[in-house]
Design an enzyme around this catalytic site. Structure first.
Site, PDB file in Angstrom:
ATOM      1  CG  ASN A   1      29.469  -5.233  42.118  1.00  0.00           C
ATOM      2  OD1 ASN A   1      30.171  -6.212  42.069  1.00  0.00           O
ATOM      3  ND2 ASN A   1      29.970  -4.041  42.367  1.00  0.00           N
ATOM      4  CG  ASP A   2      29.287  -0.964  40.750  1.00  0.00           C
ATOM      5  OD1 ASP A   2      28.525  -1.502  41.553  1.00  0.00           O
ATOM      6  OD2 ASP A   2      30.220  -0.234  41.091  1.00  0.00           O
TER       7      ASP A   2
ATOM      8  CD  GLN B   1      33.524  -3.809  39.442  1.00  0.00           C
ATOM      9  OE1 GLN B   1      34.048  -3.950  40.527  1.00  0.00           O
ATOM     10  NE2 GLN B   1      34.230  -3.712  38.325  1.00  0.00           N
TER      11      GLN B   1
ATOM     12  CG  PHE C   1      37.151  -2.136  42.599  1.00  0.00           C
ATOM     13  CD1 PHE C   1      37.288  -3.520  42.617  1.00  0.00           C
ATOM     14  CD2 PHE C   1      37.026  -1.485  43.819  1.00  0.00           C
ATOM     15  CE1 PHE C   1      37.296  -4.244  43.806  1.00  0.00           C
ATOM     16  CE2 PHE C   1      37.030  -2.190  45.022  1.00  0.00           C
ATOM     17  CZ  PHE C   1      37.163  -3.558  45.017  1.00  0.00           C
ATOM     18  CB  SER C   2      33.198   0.677  38.976  1.00  0.00           C
ATOM     19  OG  SER C   2      32.308  -0.339  39.347  1.00  0.00           O
TER      20      SER C   2
ATOM     21  NE  ARG D   1      34.858   2.836  45.830  1.00  0.00           N
ATOM     22  CZ  ARG D   1      35.121   3.101  47.108  1.00  0.00           C
ATOM     23  NH1 ARG D   1      36.363   3.282  47.502  1.00  0.00           N
ATOM     24  NH2 ARG D   1      34.147   3.214  47.985  1.00  0.00           N
ATOM     25  CG  ASP D   2      33.792   3.689  41.525  1.00  0.00           C
ATOM     26  OD1 ASP D   2      34.497   2.669  41.391  1.00  0.00           O
ATOM     27  OD2 ASP D   2      32.972   3.838  42.442  1.00  0.00           O
TER      28      ASP D   2
ATOM     29  CD  GLU E   1      30.843   2.760  46.656  1.00  0.00           C
ATOM     30  OE1 GLU E   1      31.854   2.104  46.895  1.00  0.00           O
ATOM     31  OE2 GLU E   1      29.704   2.275  46.713  1.00  0.00           O
TER      32      GLU E   1
ATOM     33  CD1 TRP F   1      27.089  -1.320  47.490  1.00  0.00           C
ATOM     34  CD2 TRP F   1      27.616  -3.491  47.617  1.00  0.00           C
ATOM     35  NE1 TRP F   1      27.930  -1.613  46.444  1.00  0.00           N
ATOM     36  CE2 TRP F   1      28.272  -2.935  46.500  1.00  0.00           C
ATOM     37  CE3 TRP F   1      27.794  -4.843  47.893  1.00  0.00           C
ATOM     38  CZ2 TRP F   1      29.102  -3.688  45.662  1.00  0.00           C
ATOM     39  CZ3 TRP F   1      28.615  -5.591  47.056  1.00  0.00           C
ATOM     40  CH2 TRP F   1      29.258  -5.016  45.953  1.00  0.00           C
TER      41      TRP F   1
HETATM   42  C1  FRU Z   1      30.031   0.363  43.993  1.00  0.00           C
HETATM   43  C2  FRU Z   1      31.423  -0.191  44.188  1.00  0.00           C
HETATM   44  C3  FRU Z   1      32.428   0.683  43.483  1.00  0.00           C
HETATM   45  C4  FRU Z   1      33.567  -0.249  43.248  1.00  0.00           C
HETATM   46  C5  FRU Z   1      32.866  -1.555  42.989  1.00  0.00           C
HETATM   47  C6  FRU Z   1      33.577  -2.758  43.487  1.00  0.00           C
HETATM   48  O1  FRU Z   1      29.016  -0.574  44.053  1.00  0.00           O
HETATM   49  O2  FRU Z   1      31.689  -0.302  45.568  1.00  0.00           O
HETATM   50  O3  FRU Z   1      32.769   1.845  44.193  1.00  0.00           O
HETATM   51  O4  FRU Z   1      34.357   0.175  42.184  1.00  0.00           O
HETATM   52  O5  FRU Z   1      31.597  -1.471  43.602  1.00  0.00           O
HETATM   53  O6  FRU Z   1      32.984  -3.940  43.044  1.00  0.00           O
END
Ligand code: FRU
Length: 496
Positions: free
Chosen positions: A38-39, A55, A98-99, A167-168, A223, A306
């Protein structure tokens, strides 16, 4: 030091990638080395090349305990995988790395900051993911988690901020060499918010202030924030969860938002002047940007969402692609995106050029076909004062499948429709955007890769992105009109 979990992840990716042929991957989009992606994370220029971390769950093509995968490139179109760099293996990140983002330190090493996730029980005995921020330092190949992790936790969150939605981190360096970082948090009363932190050295961090507060305007939680100056404006990018729709600008669920404005030099407040969706299509989320050595601001997003990532091909042992890199600019207060100019180096041979009139029906132009293409289309009414009702391009087309880009000038609506692309899932297949045109005159550029389409309308004023899972042999292109339309086409085939 490489721990057991990272060692295993690296063995897994090395072993499993052997089962994936080059033909099973996109031609010019980065895909997950194996398993799930993902991200984009830590998108940076470091040690002579671009680095894209992501990710990553190498063990399965579905989301799982997050690792950081890694790939490098010199043109953002040809990628080389490097071994994964982070695995969730310590007490503070065992539920996921995570990100996050990356900056270069003065000693030439690279600093990564990521959200470390640990599972705990809350006061009601419910299992919850507590989020903190952690660091790792490395050389572009191997990264060592910092012994002082986590560097930011519950004591660094302002009152009413959630420890579960924290986060992030997005770091950058100021001209004086000091460090800044923004991240997203959820305030019980005010919804998503962006917090600003500062550090003299990248390791000792201090909470500064709230930079933006949502008041539940764009979804419930944000996010993946990014913030930068571009063409004299401040640009804020973020991805929003649980949005309610607004006209054709914002759709339900997870979406992307761009705010354009300025930051008051005295108060430090962000004054918003304009808001827009970043990508009006179906599959785009969590973008990050980098500045190229020649000064361009380039954005790459996760080419999924998502709400739609259940459109899986189970036969494939990778899932998740990144969007085409997009050069950003601000024009008349709006964010514009254009495919990175390096894409021209993928063009094969001479272009197909043609013009035609399409009248109340479907037209296949002689010699026009292609499945991995860069195609520019200009349309206008055959008679200037007789606007047509509808125009559409059908591509990735065979006897059964096609994907359609439709345009209705009277409603000023453009629609991407992959309902007939071969999907067997009842998920979102269509999305609309309000577009600008002059009495039916409009132009757009379609980038088609094996598993995706990205449409850049009016020189990148708007973009619509969608993933596709249509047979690679489906290469027909046709035009459909309700009314009478003049079409001009320039099409290049693209290759690696
Ligand atoms: C966004 C997210 C982030 C998080 C990550 C987890 O797509 O939900 O906020 O860090 O993906 O995989």
């Amino acid at each position: 030091m490489e721990g057991q979990a990272l060692r295993e992840a690296r063995i897994c990716e090395q072993t499993r990638e052997r089962n994936i042929t080059a033909e099973e991957r996109p031609v010019f989009h980065l895909s997950s080395r194996v398993g799930w992606m993902n991200d984009p994370n830590g998108f940076s220029w470091y040690d002579g090349c671009y680095h894209m971390f992501y990710q990553y769950h190498p063990y399965d093509s579905h989301w799982g305990p997050m690792h950081w995968g890694h790939a490098v490139s010199t043109d953002l179109l040809h990628w080389e995988y490097r071994p994964a760099v982070l695995a969730p293996d310590l007490h503070y990140d065992h539920a996921g790395c995570f990100s996050g983002s990356a900056v270069t330190l003065d000693d030439g090493t690279q600093l990564l900051m990521y959200t470390s996730v640990a599972q705990t029980m809350d006061e009601n005995g419910k299992r919850r993911d507590v989020q903190t921020q952690s660091l790792a330092v490395g050389d572009g190949h191997n990264y060592q988690k910092y012994h002082g992790n986590p560097v930011l936790g519950k004591d660094d969150i302002p009152d009413n901020g959630s420890i579960y939605d924290f986060r992030d981190p997005r770091m950058w360096r100021e001209p004086d060499g000091s460090f800044r970082m923004i991240l997203v948090n959820n305030d019980k009363y005010e919804g998503g918010q962006v917090l600003l932190y500062s550090s003299p050295d990248g390791f000792r961090w201090k909470y500064e202030r709230k930079l933006l507060v949502n008041h539940f305007r764009f979804g419930k939680m944000w996010e993946c924030p990014d913030l930068f100056e571009l063409d004299g404006k401040q640009v804020f990018l973020f991805s929003a969860m649980d949005m309610i729709p607004k006209d054709f600008e914002y759709h339900n669920g997870n979406g992307t938002v761009c705010l354009v404005g300025s930051i008051d030099p005295v108060t430090g407040d962000f004054a918003e002047e304009h808001d827009q969706t970043i990508d009006y299509g179906i599959d785009f989320y969590a973008p990050q940007t980098v500045v190229t050595p020649d000064g361009r601001r380039v954005m790459i997003g996760w080419m999924q969402n998502w709400d739609t990532c259940n459109l899986h091909m189970e036969s494939r042992s990778w899932f998740g692609q990144m969007s085409v890199p997009r050069e950003l600019s601000v024009r008349n207060g709006r964010l514009f995106q254009q495919p990175i100019r390096e894409i021209e180096s993928l063009r094969i041979g001479e272009p197909y050029r043609g013009t035609a009139e399409v009248e109340d029906g479907e037209l296949f132009m002689t010699g026009l076909s292609g499945r991995i293409i860069d195609m520019e289309v200009e349309v206008e009414p055959s008679e200037p004062d007789e606007t047509f009702h509808q125009f559409a391009v059908k591509f990735a087309q065979d006897e059964i499948c096609y994907t359609k880009l439709g345009f209705r000038p009277k409603e000023s609506v453009m629609k991407i429709d992959r309902k007939f692309s071969g999907s067997r899932r009842a998920i979102i297949h269509q999305r609309r955007a309000k577009v600008r045109h002059e009495n039916g005159k409009i132009k757009f550029r379609i980038l088609l890769d094996r598993f995706s389409v990205e449409v850049f309308v009016n020189d990148g004023e708007q973009v619509l992105t969608a993933t596709l899972y249509t047979d690679i042999a489906a290469d027909r292109i046709s035009f459909v009109a309700d009314g009478s339309v003049k079409v001009k086409v320039t099409k290049y085939d693209l290759g690696a």
